[in-house]
Design an enzyme around this catalytic site. Structure first.
Site: not given
Length: 429
Positions: A54, A98, A317, A345, A388-389, A414
């Site tokens: 990112d 993204n 998040d 995402e 990613h999360r 990311k």
């Protein structure tokens, strides 16, 4: 040892963890500081900056716009030569992968230029709404449109500077729209007033934006997140700026302490952090953990966990992390107020429901959240949806559930390329 292949990582079981860690720099602060530094009067040095997909996307985009940016990944520093609010390039085709922060912030920033700019991303980015930002920029005198009729990228900016004035912005999809407008506002020809329509999601991120702007010399007024204004004629000033560790990344280590009944101290974060996601530890405290928060460190000690009901709108998040912690609680956990994470995402509410069920949990999915009912668990391959999360949160489940394989572990690049290495370092067989 953590079993690895190019397409999966198998997480080993762990006893109670006991470690002190410092995650890499905050993605959210790094990208905000990059924007302010790029528009500043004079050079800036960002210390502790994150090196991830990112932030690399943002650095390359600024370079394509003619901004001199040098990223020293070994020293974790980014040097930026400010442009005094000028966009040097008169044309650019920006591919922003993204990275929602990059695309949304730069859509607003490109209106300050002179020329045509096109902003695009991955297939998933082309599904993420941006029409609300377009509809807010055009009443300020900008000429912005989406290339397709979906209200999603690609975005075309026909730039002739930003006249300014007053506009409305929806608060229900992403606070990043508002943050992008705020950061561009001091270089508009007139004062900018932003009227928020509906309830603003993720309010702490807007507070973060205003704090970073202030650190670079620009002030904005915030009236209860309903009316925000920035005076024209202000200019960011170049400076040396230290970036905090990423609070969202810290949640995975706090979760490791919670689920293994261990102890984790994260340094570089504390009571006065710019990042709202440090409040994730309040959820863990409500579930039974012992939390100690100081000026420059936070410690979480795991205890027997109980389910909670919590509105996570402000710290959305961290929803995947809490959803995984909920697997090991006594009683159900209800997470609500996070409808907007369906536009991340991946559709995180639906993806979480699918993967939690894959482990054996009972899950009720709602429009704005989910209810997780603990059960007996079994080995599973966890799909991560290029998110990613999802990968990082479900890795924590593997500390307690044998045979957890995280598919496509590379998606953590990311925001946290070294995540699995750092997780490996705290595991106690």
């Amino acid at each position: 040892m953590m079993a690895e292949a190019s397409d999966f990582v198998e997480i080993p079981l762990s006893g109670p963890v006991n470690a002190t860690v410092q995650p890499p720099g905050s993605k959210s602060i790094t990208n905000r500081a990059l924007i302010c530094a790029a528009l500043a009067d004079g050079p800036s040095l960002l210390q502790g900056a994150l090196d991830s997909e990112d932030t690399q996307v943002m650095v390359r985009a600024l370079q394509s716009l003619g901004v001199a940016v040098r990223h020293d990944t070994k020293q974790r520093e980014i040097a930026v030569e400010g442009t005094r609010g000028v966009i040097p390039a008169r044309q650019a085709d920006l591919f922003l992968a993204n990275s929602g922060t990059s695309l949304r912030f730069l859509t607003a920033i490109c209106t300050l230029g002179e020329g045509q700019f096109r902003l695009d991303g991955t297939p998933r980015m082309r599904e993420r709404p941006i029409q609300d930002l377009v509809d807010a920029l055009n009443p300020l005198g900008a000429n912005v449109r989406t290339e397709l009729p979906t209200g999603c990228p690609p975005v075309i900016v026909e730039a002739h500077g930003l006249p300014g004035g007053e506009t409305e912005i929806s608060g229900e999809i992403s606070s990043q729209f508002l943050s992008g407008l705020l950061m561009a506002a001091p270089y508009a020809r007139r004062d900018v007033t932003l009227l928020v329509r509906g309830d603003l999601v993720s309010k702490p991120y807007v507070e973060m934006t205003l704090a970073v702007m202030k650190a670079f010399g620009v002030t904005g007024e915030n009236e209860a997140f309903q009316r925000l204004s920035v005076r024209s004629g202000q200019m960011y000033r170049g400076r040396t700026y230290a970036i905090e560790p990423d609070a969202s990344a810290a949640t995975y280590f706090f979760a490791a302490a919670a689920v293994t009944q261990g102890r984790i101290t994260v340094t570089g974060l504390g009571e006065n952090s710019l990042q709202g996601d440090v409040r994730f530890v309040d959820c863990l405290a409500a579930m039974g953990c012992e939390v100690t928060m100081g000026d420059d460190q936070i410690t979480v000690e795991g205890r027997p966990l109980r389910g909670i009901s919590v509105d996570m709108n402000a710290i959305s998040d961290t929803v995947p992390t809490l959803a995984v912690v909920a697997l090991f609680a006594e009683g159900p956990t209800l997470i609500r107020g996070v409808k907007h994470i369906r536009h991340k995402e991946t559709d995180r509410i639906h993806a979480l429901a699918l993967e939690l069920r894959r482990l054996g949990a009972q899950v009720e999915e709602f429009e704005d959240g989910l209810r997780i009912i603990p059960a007996s668990y079994h080995p599973a391959e966890i799909h991560t949806y290029q998110d990613h999360r999802m990968a990082m949160s479900f890795a924590i489940a593997g500390l307690r559930i044998p045979g957890i394989k995280i598919l496509d572990p590379g998606c953590t690049a990311k925001t946290y390329p070294e995540f699995f290495e750092d997780l490996r370092a705290i595991i106690r067989p």
